[in-house]
Design an enzyme around this catalytic site. Sequence first.
Site, PDB file in Angstrom:
ATOM      1  N   GLU A 298      40.223  39.553  33.135  1.00 56.62           N
ATOM      2  CA  GLU A 298      39.577  40.656  32.429  1.00 56.62           C
ATOM      3  C   GLU A 298      40.616  41.457  31.637  1.00 56.62           C
ATOM      4  O   GLU A 298      41.665  41.776  32.179  1.00 56.62           O
ATOM      5  CB  GLU A 298      38.870  41.593  33.397  1.00 56.62           C
ATOM      6  CG  GLU A 298      37.973  42.580  32.656  1.00 56.62           C
ATOM      7  CD  GLU A 298      37.254  43.563  33.570  1.00 56.62           C
ATOM      8  OE1 GLU A 298      37.772  43.856  34.663  1.00 56.62           O
ATOM      9  OE2 GLU A 298      36.195  44.042  33.163  1.00 56.62           O
ATOM     10  N   GLY A 431      45.032  47.659  39.413  1.00 56.29           N
ATOM     11  CA  GLY A 431      44.949  48.028  40.816  1.00 56.29           C
ATOM     12  C   GLY A 431      44.298  46.929  41.613  1.00 56.29           C
ATOM     13  O   GLY A 431      44.726  46.573  42.705  1.00 56.29           O
ATOM     14  N   ASN A 435      36.917  39.749  40.544  1.00 54.23           N
ATOM     15  CA  ASN A 435      36.466  38.358  40.394  1.00 54.23           C
ATOM     16  C   ASN A 435      35.420  38.034  41.471  1.00 54.23           C
ATOM     17  O   ASN A 435      35.633  38.310  42.655  1.00 54.23           O
ATOM     18  CB  ASN A 435      37.647  37.401  40.583  1.00 54.23           C
ATOM     19  CG  ASN A 435      38.870  37.860  39.843  1.00 54.23           C
ATOM     20  OD1 ASN A 435      38.859  37.954  38.641  1.00 54.23           O
ATOM     21  ND2 ASN A 435      39.935  38.185  40.589  1.00 54.23           N
ATOM     22  N   GLU A 467      35.654  47.619  44.169  1.00 57.08           N
ATOM     23  CA  GLU A 467      35.536  46.199  43.805  1.00 57.08           C
ATOM     24  C   GLU A 467      34.281  45.574  44.396  1.00 57.08           C
ATOM     25  O   GLU A 467      33.651  44.717  43.777  1.00 57.08           O
ATOM     26  CB  GLU A 467      36.780  45.428  44.260  1.00 57.08           C
ATOM     27  CG  GLU A 467      38.099  45.971  43.730  1.00 57.08           C
ATOM     28  CD  GLU A 467      38.096  46.165  42.232  1.00 57.08           C
ATOM     29  OE1 GLU A 467      37.427  45.402  41.527  1.00 57.08           O
ATOM     30  OE2 GLU A 467      38.762  47.107  41.757  1.00 57.08           O
ATOM     31  N   HIS A 470      31.314  46.295  42.334  1.00 59.54           N
ATOM     32  CA  HIS A 470      31.263  45.439  41.154  1.00 59.54           C
ATOM     33  C   HIS A 470      30.557  44.110  41.405  1.00 59.54           C
ATOM     34  O   HIS A 470      30.106  43.470  40.457  1.00 59.54           O
ATOM     35  CB  HIS A 470      32.688  45.099  40.689  1.00 59.54           C
ATOM     36  CG  HIS A 470      33.273  46.066  39.721  1.00 59.54           C
ATOM     37  ND1 HIS A 470      32.603  46.543  38.627  1.00 59.54           N
ATOM     38  CD2 HIS A 470      34.500  46.629  39.662  1.00 59.54           C
ATOM     39  CE1 HIS A 470      33.400  47.369  37.957  1.00 59.54           C
ATOM     40  NE2 HIS A 470      34.555  47.437  38.569  1.00 59.54           N
ATOM     41  N   GLU A 489      32.270  50.023  35.007  1.00 58.57           N
ATOM     42  CA  GLU A 489      33.307  50.844  35.624  1.00 58.57           C
ATOM     43  C   GLU A 489      32.831  52.223  36.065  1.00 58.57           C
ATOM     44  O   GLU A 489      33.252  52.709  37.103  1.00 58.57           O
ATOM     45  CB  GLU A 489      34.500  50.978  34.667  1.00 58.57           C
ATOM     46  CG  GLU A 489      35.153  49.650  34.300  1.00 58.57           C
ATOM     47  CD  GLU A 489      35.588  48.841  35.511  1.00 58.57           C
ATOM     48  OE1 GLU A 489      35.579  49.378  36.638  1.00 58.57           O
ATOM     49  OE2 GLU A 489      35.924  47.662  35.322  1.00 58.57           O
TER      50      GLU A 489
HETATM   51 ZN   LIG Z   1      36.245  48.425  38.166  1.00 60.19          ZN
END
Ligand SMILES: [Zn+2]
Length: 1025
Positions: A298, A431, A435, A467, A470, A489
């Site tokens: 990304e 950070g 995936n 994460e 996400h 985000e």
């Molecule tokens: Zn993020």
Amino acid sequence: MESFQSLSECASLPRNMIENSMFEEEPDVVDLAKEPPMYPLEPDDVVYEPRSSRLLVRGLGENELDEEEEDYESSARLLGMSFMNRSSSLRSNSSPYGGPAAGRACSFPSARSLLVGAFVLVVVASVSMVIYFLPKCTFTKEGCHKANQSMTLIYPIASNGQLFPWTSMRLPRVVSPVHYDLTLQPNLTTMKFTGSVTITVKVNEDTKNVVLHSSGLAISKISVVPVGGNQPKPAQYVEYHPWQQIAAQCPETLQKGKSYHLKLEYSANLSDSSYGFYKSSYQDKDGQRRWLAATQFEPLAARMAFPCFDEPAFKATFLIKINRDKEYISLSNMPKNKTTVVPGGFYQDVFDKSVTMSTYLVAFIVADFKSISMEANGTLVSVYAVPDKLDQVNHALETAIKLLDFYNHYFEMPYPLQKLDLVAIPDFQAGAMENWGLITFRETTLLYENTSSLLDKQLVTIVIAHELAHQWFGNLVTMEWWNDLWLNEGFATFMEYMSIERIFPDLNVGDDFLATRFRAMDKDSLNSSHPITTQVATAEQVEEMFDSVSYVKGASILLMLESSLTEKQFQRGVVKYLSQHKNANTQSEDLWASMSQLTKEANITELMKSWTLQKGFPLVTVTRNGTKMTLQQEHFLLSVDNSSSSSSYLWQIPLTSINSSCSNASSCKNMILLKEQSATIYVPEEVQWVKFNIDMEGFYMVHYGEDGWRDLIILLKNNHLALSYQDRASLIHDIFGLARLGKVSIQQVLNLTSYLVNETSTPPVTEALLQLNHIHRLLDKRGLLQLTARMKAYILGLFEKLITNQSWNEVEIITQQKLRSSLLGVACSYNHQKCIEKAKNIFLNWTESPANVSIPADLMQTVFTVGIQHCDGWNSLLQAYSSSPLEAEREKMLQALASSADIRKLIWLMQTSLNGEIVRTQELPLVLTTISKNFEGHLYAWGFVKENWDKIIKKFNLGSFAVHNIVMGTTSQFSTRAQLFEVKNFFGSLKDKGSQLRSVQEAVETIQLNIQWMDRNIEALSHSL
Ligand SMILES: [Zn+2]
């Protein structure tokens, strides 16, 4: 992704931004950004790349078409699509191309083909003539637009000198990938890899050319065959480097409605940046260097590992096979299906076919990592690290399992994969990265040792929560294009705070969220900021979207929406959005549409659009006259010359308030929706004060006017506990902001801060420390010795009691850790005698007997920073840094090392970090920003950046968070005209190597504002202190 940020400063970037590049510190000053072009692909804007290698091709009938149609039409023609249906509406069609004629297979050369060939020759000849006769300005960025308005079609020249058949950074929609069959064989000795990918594509319009992404890959062979066919035919290709695109030129027309396999074989070097398919290494406990290969795709780097359609909307399935040596393992998004031995003696790991996903979420790793695992609700959760650090992964595993369970319930949709791996990678710029099924982290954001501080634990927990969120927001439902990055985000950031508040309330993340909202407002108050949804066209602009506007402002407006609805309503809206758009791509409107289905009370779309499509935020000014209160909104814009007119900006503000007659219960909260420029409300006569924006849940500031501020200051001095600590912190934040805007005087600010002698809550103290220390640093950098000393004395005077009361032993409450970490850090940096003595003693005891003396982790940085200033402290700390296995501890040591007053040591440290020896290159932004905070090194840090700019942008991409932090970190405390001139001059000379960066505009704007602030306030400050 999460950007990287450090916990050690009072103010830093959202931890969530940890993924991409976000592991750097937000400089503790406001920053600014430019307004990107609204229409990224207008022909005029397409001219930015190699200005000398573009050709202009005169379009046919350009007067009848608008520029965008024209652009598409010509590209389509070059792509080999037969004809354009000019009467069709291009943009209303799902394909940008009109209905083409039926396919004419090129295996039947015809008179028509000859005609086409002749036409091409004529075009080439004409083009040569055109080039010859065109004025030089044609190939410059500025161009000759006025003089040559009819020549708007620009085709690049491919690397082999042919015309490249496409004119846009965005790929055509002529074919769509459906499936990738990818085999990779990395060699961790030669640091090269070979790959082969078969992409199954569906053809949407007849074409002979397939345009896709590829970067740095040496393609040796391309062939194409219809699905079901058995005779692949070789294809040629041309490459256009600036857009990282290739065009496969098929031997026959690919026919609409049919599917084909496009097979490409290639090789490349493993990347030595931390981007793409890259190499990394670590030293094991025997001092041996061990190598590994990992990925970070990304936003735009999947193309560095395999040719692909590298845009988020091109979702497909992936079958990944990795050939490796016996001593390594390999990991990918999906569970491993089988391992076989293949020719050459390699072990081939074959992974299950993936779910449908975007290319930027693909990941694979070849390493010798070890893991621990646990199954939870049908998902096998594992945490991987280098073998010597496996004892630091337990917290991550427990946390991931709890959070996965939370999200499974909250989203009412189970995590769709059978496994979830969390992997700590030694070299990692961001950070963390989400995936799908294989989340990668920096070691500092995943590993946690019990001796680390609660603040370190908070960081690890926050990043995991981000994460995992996400996996739904971003992976399952993905933004259509990077202009809506905030959908990924902003949501992941909002969810991380929300989930942790519920599952781990002792980590007190609400305070952290509050502080990051303040910092996001600081950035958003600059002219160089941008709307949450912003058009992006270039790679740099895509990279620049990973900033606190997308992350924190995005999360803040969701908080504002949630607090305007009920929690249940908000959750139902989220669930509806996810279920309606599962496996698909969305735009912001889709989210508001789903939310709107649940409430008739408000027009959510209209309300939220006012926050996503306008940059900045409103300032609400309150004027009271008896019982009548007039409210007026305007754009809060810090500007030097008032040149940017923003009078048309209007927000729909859920405006909340409490007042002296009712302030404690939640039922006291009043709310109105302020949609117009002004409104009037009434309060009872006896009301003594009113506080708006309760707990700072709204993304706006409030100015109370002279009388209103006076009443609130009286309240703070007499009974500050009448307001919540969030409200006290927001009053502090707002009044400093208003002083910058010139709406209140510095005397009023100091009048308010004088109440702080009685303040003990962490958020108001840390916010005040940050604001006051910022002024102190500006004065210090200007060499205003007396005023700096008086400022220092003022700050120490405010907090003397609190400083003296701090314990230097272990404390178990995170807010106390945060408070003393900030407070004692500042006190020792001001040479507070008791602070220095205490820190020095602890350091000396620790160096004498490190095994027996433990320093509370939240005080480590303060202790180390004092310790390195004495005797041989710096060298012993460097030794400890080199041998410590604890990343969180190492980071504190590194910041202490970078706080030295010895210039030679600082220069050595910068150079060492840039080279990646001893200190990893990913730490360079942290090293530079830390050095820049202190007087001694700040000019050297800036000099280092100038001298090494080319190397820096090779290691960190232009537009990346790392580069942003380096630019802002090293310049944001300049406040003289000479420095402004120098910064402008340097960046201006960079041309396409950085002069257009938003961070450069932020830097320039920040320096201008610093100059203005000094001009306005130095005299007043010298009278007041
Ligand atoms: Zn993020």
